[in-house]
Design a protein around this motif. Sequence first.
Motif, mmCIF file in Angstrom:
data_model
loop_
_atom_site.group_PDB
_atom_site.id
_atom_site.type_symbol
_atom_site.label_atom_id
_atom_site.label_comp_id
_atom_site.label_asym_id
_atom_site.label_seq_id
_atom_site.Cartn_x
_atom_site.Cartn_y
_atom_site.Cartn_z
ATOM 1 N N LYS A 168 0.815 -1.233 0.000
ATOM 2 C CA LYS A 168 0.000 0.000 0.000
ATOM 3 C C LYS A 168 0.844 1.278 0.000
ATOM 4 O O LYS A 168 0.564 2.208 -0.748
ATOM 5 C CB LYS A 168 -0.897 0.059 1.246
ATOM 6 C CG LYS A 168 -2.078 -0.869 1.210
ATOM 7 C CD LYS A 168 -2.738 -0.876 2.568
ATOM 8 C CE LYS A 168 -1.739 -1.245 3.590
ATOM 9 N NZ LYS A 168 -2.006 -1.955 4.735
ATOM 10 N N SER A 190 -2.433 10.499 9.149
ATOM 11 C CA SER A 190 -3.086 9.970 10.353
ATOM 12 C C SER A 190 -2.220 10.200 11.582
ATOM 13 O O SER A 190 -1.028 10.470 11.468
ATOM 14 C CB SER A 190 -3.291 8.462 10.213
ATOM 15 O OG SER A 190 -4.110 8.160 9.130
ATOM 16 N N ARG A 222 2.154 4.282 17.345
ATOM 17 C CA ARG A 222 3.254 3.341 17.083
ATOM 18 C C ARG A 222 4.565 4.108 16.927
ATOM 19 O O ARG A 222 4.575 5.239 16.424
ATOM 20 C CB ARG A 222 2.897 2.492 15.863
ATOM 21 C CG ARG A 222 3.787 2.663 14.679
ATOM 22 C CD ARG A 222 3.830 1.506 13.758
ATOM 23 N NE ARG A 222 3.706 1.884 12.356
ATOM 24 C CZ ARG A 222 4.548 2.682 11.708
ATOM 25 N NH1 ARG A 222 5.546 3.274 12.332
ATOM 26 N NH2 ARG A 222 4.361 2.929 10.436
ATOM 27 N N ARG A 224 9.281 4.366 12.385
ATOM 28 C CA ARG A 224 10.267 3.447 11.789
ATOM 29 C C ARG A 224 11.353 4.265 11.104
ATOM 30 O O ARG A 224 11.124 5.421 10.743
ATOM 31 C CB ARG A 224 9.599 2.564 10.728
ATOM 32 C CG ARG A 224 8.591 1.592 11.284
ATOM 33 C CD ARG A 224 8.084 0.664 10.159
ATOM 34 N NE ARG A 224 6.944 -0.095 10.613
ATOM 35 C CZ ARG A 224 5.775 -0.151 9.980
ATOM 36 N NH1 ARG A 224 5.596 0.509 8.860
ATOM 37 N NH2 ARG A 224 4.789 -0.866 10.457
ATOM 38 N N TYR A 250 3.138 9.994 9.366
ATOM 39 C CA TYR A 250 2.135 10.000 10.434
ATOM 40 C C TYR A 250 2.435 11.193 11.331
ATOM 41 O O TYR A 250 3.551 11.712 11.323
ATOM 42 C CB TYR A 250 2.274 8.743 11.325
ATOM 43 C CG TYR A 250 1.709 7.465 10.756
ATOM 44 C CD1 TYR A 250 0.338 7.220 10.739
ATOM 45 C CD2 TYR A 250 2.565 6.472 10.271
ATOM 46 C CE1 TYR A 250 -0.171 6.028 10.240
ATOM 47 C CE2 TYR A 250 2.053 5.276 9.764
ATOM 48 C CZ TYR A 250 0.690 5.065 9.758
ATOM 49 O OH TYR A 250 0.179 3.896 9.254
ATOM 50 N N GLU A 309 -12.443 8.902 13.041
ATOM 51 C CA GLU A 309 -12.422 7.480 13.377
ATOM 52 C C GLU A 309 -11.057 7.159 13.939
ATOM 53 O O GLU A 309 -10.078 7.824 13.616
ATOM 54 C CB GLU A 309 -12.726 6.610 12.142
ATOM 55 C CG GLU A 309 -11.684 6.662 11.007
ATOM 56 C CD GLU A 309 -10.444 5.818 11.242
ATOM 57 O OE1 GLU A 309 -10.537 4.800 11.939
ATOM 58 O OE2 GLU A 309 -9.366 6.204 10.763
ATOM 59 N N GLU A 356 -8.797 3.371 15.373
ATOM 60 C CA GLU A 356 -8.824 1.929 15.627
ATOM 61 C C GLU A 356 -7.505 1.495 16.238
ATOM 62 O O GLU A 356 -6.489 2.166 16.079
ATOM 63 C CB GLU A 356 -9.000 1.139 14.307
ATOM 64 C CG GLU A 356 -10.302 1.365 13.582
ATOM 65 C CD GLU A 356 -11.531 0.821 14.310
ATOM 66 O OE1 GLU A 356 -11.394 -0.079 15.176
ATOM 67 O OE2 GLU A 356 -12.626 1.324 14.022
ATOM 68 N N TYR A 358 -4.443 4.109 15.777
ATOM 69 C CA TYR A 358 -4.297 4.911 14.561
ATOM 70 C C TYR A 358 -5.599 5.679 14.369
ATOM 71 O O TYR A 358 -6.677 5.100 14.500
ATOM 72 C CB TYR A 358 -4.130 4.008 13.330
ATOM 73 C CG TYR A 358 -2.884 3.166 13.319
ATOM 74 C CD1 TYR A 358 -2.824 1.978 14.045
ATOM 75 C CD2 TYR A 358 -1.778 3.545 12.580
ATOM 76 C CE1 TYR A 358 -1.683 1.190 14.032
ATOM 77 C CE2 TYR A 358 -0.631 2.756 12.556
ATOM 78 C CZ TYR A 358 -0.597 1.589 13.284
ATOM 79 O OH TYR A 358 0.534 0.819 13.270
ATOM 80 N N GLY A 359 -5.519 6.951 14.030
ATOM 81 C CA GLY A 359 -6.758 7.704 13.858
ATOM 82 C C GLY A 359 -6.697 8.726 12.749
ATOM 83 O O GLY A 359 -5.643 9.310 12.457
ATOM 84 N N THR A 360 -7.852 8.924 12.124
ATOM 85 C CA THR A 360 -8.011 9.975 11.124
ATOM 86 C C THR A 360 -8.567 11.191 11.834
ATOM 87 O O THR A 360 -9.698 11.143 12.334
ATOM 88 C CB THR A 360 -9.045 9.545 10.049
ATOM 89 O OG1 THR A 360 -8.696 8.259 9.555
ATOM 90 C CG2 THR A 360 -9.101 10.553 8.924
ATOM 91 N N GLU A 397 -4.929 6.137 3.964
ATOM 92 C CA GLU A 397 -4.768 4.694 4.108
ATOM 93 C C GLU A 397 -5.247 4.317 5.499
ATOM 94 O O GLU A 397 -4.746 4.844 6.497
ATOM 95 C CB GLU A 397 -3.276 4.368 3.945
ATOM 96 C CG GLU A 397 -2.997 2.897 3.874
ATOM 97 C CD GLU A 397 -1.628 2.544 4.432
ATOM 98 O OE1 GLU A 397 -0.655 3.290 4.159
ATOM 99 O OE2 GLU A 397 -1.551 1.549 5.151
ATOM 100 N N VAL A 398 -6.240 3.459 5.568
ATOM 101 C CA VAL A 398 -6.766 3.041 6.880
ATOM 102 C C VAL A 398 -7.037 1.536 6.861
ATOM 103 O O VAL A 398 -7.117 0.929 5.797
ATOM 104 C CB VAL A 398 -8.072 3.782 7.264
ATOM 105 C CG1 VAL A 398 -7.854 5.274 7.428
ATOM 106 C CG2 VAL A 398 -9.169 3.527 6.251
ATOM 107 N N ASP A 399 -7.204 0.958 8.061
ATOM 108 C CA ASP A 399 -7.516 -0.468 8.121
ATOM 109 C C ASP A 399 -8.992 -0.682 7.743
ATOM 110 O O ASP A 399 -9.730 0.287 7.537
ATOM 111 C CB ASP A 399 -7.194 -1.028 9.511
ATOM 112 C CG ASP A 399 -8.306 -0.747 10.494
ATOM 113 O OD1 ASP A 399 -8.802 0.402 10.503
ATOM 114 O OD2 ASP A 399 -8.701 -1.656 11.229
ATOM 115 N N GLY A 436 -11.592 1.091 9.972
ATOM 116 C CA GLY A 436 -11.570 2.540 9.745
ATOM 117 C C GLY A 436 -12.250 2.887 8.430
ATOM 118 O O GLY A 436 -12.978 3.882 8.321
#
Length: 194
Positions: free
Chosen positions: A17, A36, A40, A43, A52, A71, A73, A80-82, A97-99, A102
């Motif tokens: 993705k 978002s 986490r 990286r 992020y 949202e 989750e 992770y949030g929007t 990009e969301v799960d 979301g």
Amino acid sequence: MAPPRLFVISGPSGVGKSTILRGLLETVSGLRFAVSHTTRPRRAGEVDGRDYHFVSDEEFDRLTAAGAFLEWERVHDHRYGTSRAALDGGAGDLVIEVDVKGAATLREKVPSAVSIFIGPPSFEDLRLRLAGRARESEAEVRRRLRTAEKELPLARDYDHRLVNEDLGPTVEKVAAIVRAARAEAPGGSGDARR
Ligand code: 5GP
């Protein structure tokens, strides 16, 4: 001026993705990545505010309490949030990009959103990609594959489903979806910023 459109992208971990998104942003003009928030850790190579907004658990709690998120989750141990702010202001259309959970929330809250699910050519291909990138431990790879098993059937809920066989053609297919949505007359189904 037409209201901004929101393109929501999901797919299992390891499907490519982020690389597809990078390609999309280089291919299509007038498209912005909606950044978002996450708890986490960053990286190597990631940039705060670009990939992020990296925040502490306390800050995420505070933002949640303040109603900052459209949202959010928990995904693989982190949140992770929007944020509403990420979809607000600025010119151009937005891609996020969301799960899968979301994405379901965003489809409900932003009915005009165009959702795109990106799947692997096969489950075995996904396993090889996840193991091959050597970023996660073996246990973590197994966990992501278990999550993928639950995510893949949800592809049916998306407006578009693509298989990422080769990067270039996949980017082109997503770009074609964006262009087609832009070519449609504004349908009155609403503004991405609601
Ligand atoms: P990663 O840690 O690999 O960047 O992302 C892990 C998962 O979190 C991915 O499935 C990604 O789509 C999802 N994700 C990223 N941002 C958001 C968000 O704002 N909301 C939700 N619900 N999921 C997100």
